[in-house]
Design an enzyme around this catalytic site. Structure first.
Site, mmCIF file in Angstrom:
data_model
loop_
_atom_site.group_PDB
_atom_site.id
_atom_site.type_symbol
_atom_site.label_atom_id
_atom_site.label_comp_id
_atom_site.label_asym_id
_atom_site.label_seq_id
_atom_site.Cartn_x
_atom_site.Cartn_y
_atom_site.Cartn_z
ATOM 1 N N ARG A 95 0.818 -1.214 0.000
ATOM 2 C CA ARG A 95 0.000 0.000 0.000
ATOM 3 C C ARG A 95 0.845 1.255 0.000
ATOM 4 O O ARG A 95 0.501 2.256 -0.602
ATOM 5 C CB ARG A 95 -0.894 -0.030 1.246
ATOM 6 C CG ARG A 95 -1.608 1.261 1.538
ATOM 7 C CD ARG A 95 -2.798 1.017 2.409
ATOM 8 N NE ARG A 95 -3.648 0.006 1.817
ATOM 9 C CZ ARG A 95 -4.360 -0.892 2.516
ATOM 10 N NH1 ARG A 95 -4.316 -0.892 3.826
ATOM 11 N NH2 ARG A 95 -5.094 -1.773 1.892
ATOM 12 N N TYR A 96 1.936 1.217 0.733
ATOM 13 C CA TYR A 96 2.824 2.371 0.870
ATOM 14 C C TYR A 96 4.045 2.166 -0.020
ATOM 15 O O TYR A 96 4.395 1.029 -0.345
ATOM 16 C CB TYR A 96 3.279 2.498 2.326
ATOM 17 C CG TYR A 96 2.177 2.797 3.319
ATOM 18 C CD1 TYR A 96 1.573 4.042 3.362
ATOM 19 C CD2 TYR A 96 1.763 1.832 4.228
ATOM 20 C CE1 TYR A 96 0.585 4.330 4.290
ATOM 21 C CE2 TYR A 96 0.780 2.107 5.165
ATOM 22 C CZ TYR A 96 0.190 3.357 5.195
ATOM 23 O OH TYR A 96 -0.784 3.636 6.117
ATOM 24 N N ARG A 99 7.133 -0.128 1.843
ATOM 25 C CA ARG A 99 6.935 -1.218 2.790
ATOM 26 C C ARG A 99 5.703 -2.050 2.453
ATOM 27 O O ARG A 99 4.774 -1.552 1.822
ATOM 28 C CB ARG A 99 6.847 -0.700 4.220
ATOM 29 C CG ARG A 99 5.808 0.379 4.445
ATOM 30 C CD ARG A 99 6.311 1.325 5.547
ATOM 31 N NE ARG A 99 5.297 2.248 6.018
ATOM 32 C CZ ARG A 99 4.981 3.380 5.384
ATOM 33 N NH1 ARG A 99 5.549 3.686 4.242
ATOM 34 N NH2 ARG A 99 4.066 4.175 5.889
ATOM 35 N N CYS A 108 -3.584 -17.884 15.625
ATOM 36 C CA CYS A 108 -3.274 -16.891 16.659
ATOM 37 C C CYS A 108 -3.314 -17.573 18.029
ATOM 38 O O CYS A 108 -3.950 -18.607 18.184
ATOM 39 C CB CYS A 108 -4.301 -15.768 16.645
ATOM 40 S SG CYS A 108 -4.477 -14.956 15.049
ATOM 41 N N CYS A 112 -9.263 -12.901 18.865
ATOM 42 C CA CYS A 112 -9.865 -11.676 19.379
ATOM 43 C C CYS A 112 -11.180 -11.465 18.646
ATOM 44 O O CYS A 112 -11.214 -11.476 17.413
ATOM 45 C CB CYS A 112 -8.948 -10.494 19.125
ATOM 46 S SG CYS A 112 -7.245 -10.804 19.603
ATOM 47 N N CYS A 115 -11.215 -8.704 15.890
ATOM 48 C CA CYS A 115 -10.191 -8.763 14.846
ATOM 49 C C CYS A 115 -10.661 -8.204 13.497
ATOM 50 O O CYS A 115 -11.731 -8.552 12.999
ATOM 51 C CB CYS A 115 -9.765 -10.212 14.646
ATOM 52 S SG CYS A 115 -8.468 -10.393 13.414
ATOM 53 N N ARG A 117 -9.369 -8.971 10.735
ATOM 54 C CA ARG A 117 -9.299 -10.067 9.759
ATOM 55 C C ARG A 117 -10.067 -11.283 10.258
ATOM 56 O O ARG A 117 -9.667 -12.411 10.012
ATOM 57 C CB ARG A 117 -7.847 -10.422 9.480
ATOM 58 C CG ARG A 117 -7.083 -9.247 8.936
ATOM 59 C CD ARG A 117 -5.670 -9.595 8.496
ATOM 60 N NE ARG A 117 -4.928 -8.346 8.402
ATOM 61 C CZ ARG A 117 -3.776 -8.125 8.998
ATOM 62 N NH1 ARG A 117 -3.184 -9.065 9.708
ATOM 63 N NH2 ARG A 117 -3.192 -6.951 8.888
ATOM 64 N N ASP A 275 -11.773 -0.726 13.324
ATOM 65 C CA ASP A 275 -12.135 -0.747 11.912
ATOM 66 C C ASP A 275 -13.613 -1.102 11.724
ATOM 67 O O ASP A 275 -14.261 -1.623 12.628
ATOM 68 C CB ASP A 275 -11.273 -1.772 11.164
ATOM 69 C CG ASP A 275 -9.811 -1.356 11.111
ATOM 70 O OD1 ASP A 275 -9.549 -0.147 10.999
ATOM 71 O OD2 ASP A 275 -8.938 -2.242 11.185
ATOM 72 N N ASP A 312 -7.429 3.808 10.376
ATOM 73 C CA ASP A 312 -6.953 3.132 9.174
ATOM 74 C C ASP A 312 -8.083 3.327 8.160
ATOM 75 O O ASP A 312 -9.169 2.761 8.320
ATOM 76 C CB ASP A 312 -6.673 1.649 9.467
ATOM 77 C CG ASP A 312 -5.508 1.124 8.651
ATOM 78 O OD1 ASP A 312 -5.203 1.720 7.594
ATOM 79 O OD2 ASP A 312 -4.904 0.120 9.063
ATOM 80 N N LYS A 319 -3.076 4.626 7.239
ATOM 81 C CA LYS A 319 -3.290 5.121 8.593
ATOM 82 C C LYS A 319 -3.194 6.653 8.622
ATOM 83 O O LYS A 319 -2.233 7.219 8.122
ATOM 84 C CB LYS A 319 -2.256 4.514 9.531
ATOM 85 C CG LYS A 319 -2.371 3.005 9.592
ATOM 86 C CD LYS A 319 -1.239 2.406 10.398
ATOM 87 C CE LYS A 319 -1.310 0.898 10.402
ATOM 88 N NZ LYS A 319 -0.877 0.307 9.104
#
Ligand SMILES: *Cc1c(COP(=O)(O)O)cnc(C)c1O
Ligand code: SF4
Length: 381
Positions: A95-96, A99, A108, A112, A115, A117, A275, A312, A319
């Site tokens: 995206r950037y 990076r 995981c 959570c 999450c 995702r 999000d 985000d 971000k």
């Protein structure tokens, strides 16, 4: 094969309706069955041990809640950040400019409930070797990539050998300078941090550990030991926290968390506005909540304990920092600012004729434009 302590804690955790019902009798069995057929549950034995009551801030992060499937909210999406839509190869988001975000697995230490995702995690086909190969090739072919963020899932859930292999392959790419590992291990399964794991990874420094603590009750002696071991082995440690309704959405709780993290040698880096994720809308707070948290930190405690509060941007905008309004007024001559005690100060600007070169002048005009047009000042700290 010998099973390590952290693996045993995972095996002995809660994954099924029956175990959930045993530990938390208040849950509706049929409802829970339905929820976890969509979003799996995992509470490893260590994290389970931190729960004191079913509605405490630890339990709320991991216990399935009917709101995940019944609460409808506007604008939520399964992939709110376009991570998959923007993937250049499956599992790699570029995206950037310099990076990338590289997903290496879907497992995981806990799942959570909030999450971003949550549609992806818990996939039993945890590691897709074809995707990893394709991702490595993409990075190799793109010389502009100097920072690789390994994520998932949680990369530290991989066994040492595979983990070392993947990180070693990233490190072997000459233009990659920095490697980061996004992980919930120090906060939720700190026993995973072993000297053997550190030895496997430290060969490939610089590696930054991006930890993810959500609540001061996660700051246990075990968590401290894991952070200290990582720091002693040369890993700089950062933390990312999601602002979560009913869990950590007040200034005192987050101040306690961020100040506590510094004692663990972990630097608070990002505080995320939650999000717009399908099944996680009930965790969202207002923007004012986050701004109040930031207001309560800056100036009141070590600047080291103050993260960037970011949204985000939905759809993949990246971000964007959010800040309380500190610039009260700005014109050609001066800028009027206020401090953490709400005292006002004037800073006289250099005369425009003194500014050397057009670029500074342009910058000045941009500042004027942004200060007058936006209600939330978003210049980097
Ligand atoms: C967060 C993120 C990064 C890293 O961003 P930094 O601001 O450098 O920490 C890189 N790529 C994607 C897609 C991200 O979401
Ligand atoms: S550890 Fe991270 S990826 Fe895994 S469920 Fe929690 S937030 Fe999602």
């Amino acid at each position: 094969m010998n099973v390590e302590e952290w693996q045993k804690l995972l095996i002995d955790g809660v994954h099924r309706v029956r175990e959930l019902k045993q530990k938390f009798p208040h849950l509706d069995e049929e409802e829970i069955e339905h929820i976890i057929s969509i979003y799996p549950v995992r509470i490893n034995k260590y994290y389970l041990g931190l729960i004191r009551s079913p509605d405490d801030p630890i339990a709320r992060q991991v216990l399935p809640d009917p709101a995940e499937i019944y609460e409808m909210s506007q604008g939520v999406r399964e992939d709110p950040l376009n991570e998959e839509a923007d993937a250049v190869v499956p599992g790699l988001t570029h995206r950037y400019p310099d990076r990338v975000l590289f997903y290496v697995n879907h497992q995981c230490p806990i799942y959570c409930r909030y999450c971003t995702r949550k549609r992806k995690i818990g996939d039993p086909n945890s590691v897709n070797h074809d995707n990893i190969r394709a991702g490595l090739e993409y990075i190799r072919e793109h010389q502009e990539i100097r920072d690789v963020v390994l994520s998932g899932g949680d990369p530290l859930m991989l066994k040492d050998e595979l983990l070392g292999d993947i990180v070693g392959q990233v490190r072997s790419i000459p233009h990659v300078e920095v490697i980061r590992i996004g992980t919930r291990i120090p906060s939720t399964l700190p026993q995973r941090v072993t000297q053997k794991m550190c030895d496997t990874l430290k060969k490939h420094h610089p590696i930054f550990i991006m930890a993810h603590f959500s609540h001061p009750r996660e700051l246990t002696p075990e968590a401290k030991r894991s952070c200290e071991m990582l720091a002693d082995n040369g890993f700089p440690l950062m933390n990312q926290t999601v602002l979560l309704k009913g869990i950590n959405d007040d200034p005192e709780t987050l101040k306690e968390l961020f100040v506590g993290l510094l004692r663990f040698r972990v630097r608070p880096y990002y505080l995320y506005q939650a999000d717009l994720t399908t099944g996680a809308a009930h965790f969202r707070t207002s923007l004012e909540t986050g701004l109040a948290v930031m207001e309560g930190l800056r100036g009141h405690t070590s600047g080291l304990a103050v993260p960037y509060y970011v949204i985000d941007a939905p759809g993949g905008g990246g971000k964007i920092p959010m800040l309380p309004e500190y610039v009260l007024q700005v014109d050609e001559e001066q800028v009027v600012v206020r401090n953490y005690e709400r005292k006002t100060f004037r800073y006289t600007l250099p005369p425009a004729s003194q500014a050397n070169g057009t670029s500074q002048e342009e910058e000045h005009h941009t500042l004027l434009a942004s200060a007058s047009s936006s209600s939330t000042n978003s210049s980097p700290k």
